[in-house]
Design a protein around this motif. Structure first.
Motif, PDB file in Angstrom:
ATOM      1  N   UNK A  68       1.754   1.051  -1.904  1.00 53.05           N
ATOM      2  CA  UNK A  68       2.892   0.563  -2.681  1.00 53.05           C
ATOM      3  C   UNK A  68       3.863   1.647  -3.141  1.00 53.05           C
ATOM      4  N   UNK A  69       3.358   2.809  -3.581  1.00 60.65           N
ATOM      5  CA  UNK A  69       4.253   3.857  -4.066  1.00 60.65           C
ATOM      6  C   UNK A  69       5.191   4.325  -2.962  1.00 60.65           C
ATOM      7  N   UNK A  70       4.655   4.625  -1.789  1.00 55.53           N
ATOM      8  CA  UNK A  70       5.491   5.109  -0.687  1.00 55.53           C
ATOM      9  C   UNK A  70       6.445   4.024  -0.202  1.00 55.53           C
ATOM     10  N   UNK A  71       5.974   2.786  -0.157  1.00 54.50           N
ATOM     11  CA  UNK A  71       6.855   1.684   0.243  1.00 54.50           C
ATOM     12  C   UNK A  71       8.040   1.560  -0.713  1.00 54.50           C
ATOM     13  N   UNK A  72       7.764   1.710  -2.004  1.00 57.89           N
ATOM     14  CA  UNK A  72       8.834   1.625  -2.996  1.00 57.89           C
ATOM     15  C   UNK A  72       9.807   2.796  -2.844  1.00 57.89           C
ATOM     16  N   UNK A  73       9.280   4.001  -2.603  1.00 58.33           N
ATOM     17  CA  UNK A  73      10.137   5.164  -2.413  1.00 58.33           C
ATOM     18  C   UNK A  73      11.029   5.010  -1.183  1.00 58.33           C
ATOM     19  N   UNK A  74      10.541   4.250  -0.193  1.00 58.90           N
ATOM     20  CA  UNK A  74      11.312   4.032   1.038  1.00 58.90           C
ATOM     21  C   UNK A  74      12.284   2.868   0.920  1.00 58.90           C
ATOM     22  N   UNK A  75      12.305   2.201  -0.254  1.00 63.51           N
ATOM     23  CA  UNK A  75      13.296   1.168  -0.480  1.00 63.51           C
ATOM     24  C   UNK A  75      12.799  -0.255  -0.357  1.00 63.51           C
ATOM     25  N   UNK A  76      11.482  -0.441  -0.244  1.00 68.76           N
ATOM     26  CA  UNK A  76      10.948  -1.804  -0.197  1.00 68.76           C
ATOM     27  C   UNK A  76       9.860  -1.914  -1.261  1.00 68.76           C
ATOM     28  N   UNK A 136       6.763  -6.967  -0.823  1.00 64.02           N
ATOM     29  CA  UNK A 136       7.723  -7.349   0.219  1.00 64.02           C
ATOM     30  C   UNK A 136       7.091  -7.245   1.605  1.00 64.02           C
ATOM     31  N   UNK A 137       6.282  -6.209   1.822  1.00 65.06           N
ATOM     32  CA  UNK A 137       5.610  -6.056   3.114  1.00 65.06           C
ATOM     33  C   UNK A 137       4.613  -7.191   3.339  1.00 65.06           C
TER      34      UNK A 137
END
Length: 264
Positions: free
Chosen positions: A196-204, A208-209
């Protein structure tokens, strides 16, 4: 050059690696001859001769080469890796193990559209390059991204297994692939990292995934590294787990999940 020590292979496989300065994948392969043992077991158990495997974030080609060994001369492997140093080893490992005819390797990442981007490099974990910037200063290099559905639609008619490990860019990868995945007679087994942290940093986001993958209407499994088993789950539970991780600032918790029927 490392001799893989992977149970169940029908032949010897060797890999060129970066060396011990790559503190994760290369170091473990040097020391143990295997990377992510349970994911390796899953891949070898799910693939069979003649299958089509798509490896997004192929790194130096560990799973690419194992998949090529398993699908055989009647199968096909597509491997996407944007990092130049990783891609050079990927090509060498495909060639050295005699898999040029089975593997199509691309020096590119996958995304929601075909664009140019920048890859932000990790100095000591060469599997942790990122397609987004954070507060941590990193050297970056230009790379190409391809829309997966557009690229693959004319090159295959089935995908039996899809592996996605892109350090937070998984949402964009699936978004770009989804039109193709929904058009297939049978969706593939999808082995994907959920951070989740990396997904959020990448804009999602993790939620959402999960909601994107839920459009495939397939079973969900948590990949249990400790007990070496698949644990049944569902989209609601996984989305809530992502929300819980997001509620803790800086929590870098992650898991691998499998979307599809699992081992039968």
């Amino acid at each position: 050059m490392v001799d893989l020590r992977v149970p169940g292979l029908s032949r010897s496989i060797k890999l060129q690696v970066h060396g011990p300065h790559d503190r994760c994948i290369s170091r473990q392969l040097i020391e143990q001859g295997i990377w992510e043992p349970y994911e390796t077991q899953l891949l070898l158990g799910l693939l069979k001769p003649g299958d089509v495997f798509v490896d997004v974030g192929a790194n130096i080609g560990y799973f690419t080469v194992l998949a090529a060994e398993r699908v055989g001369s009647s199968g096909k492997v597509f491997a996407f890796e944007p990092a130049p140093d990783n891609f050079a080893l990927l090509l060498a490992n495909v060639r050295d193990n005699g898999f040029n005819d089975q593997v199509e390797a691309l020096a590119a990442g996958l995304g929601s559209e075909s664009v140019e981007a920048r890859l932000h490099l990790s100095e000591d974990n060469l599997g942790d390059h990122q397609l987004f910037a954070t507060e941590q200063a990193r050297h970056s290099v230009p790379v190409s991204l391809l829309c997966g559905a557009q690229y693959l639609a004319t090159r295959l008619s089935r995908i039996d297994m899809l592996k996605v490990d892109t350090q937070g860019f998984e949402f964009q990868v699936i978004e770009g692939l989804l039109p193709l995945l929904l058009s297939l007679a049978q969706p593939p087994q999808i082995l994907i990292e959920l951070t989740p942290l990396s997904l959020r940093q990448a804009g999602s986001s993790g939620r959402a995934l999960i909601e994107l993958l839920a459009k495939l209407q397939q079973p969900w499994w948590i990949v249990d590294h400790i007990e070496h088993q698949l644990v049944a789950s569902d989209a609601a539970a996984l989305a809530q787990w992502c929300d819980n991780v997001d509620a803790c600032a800086g929590d870098a918790g992650f898991m691998n999940i499998l979307v599809g029927p699992g081992l039968v």
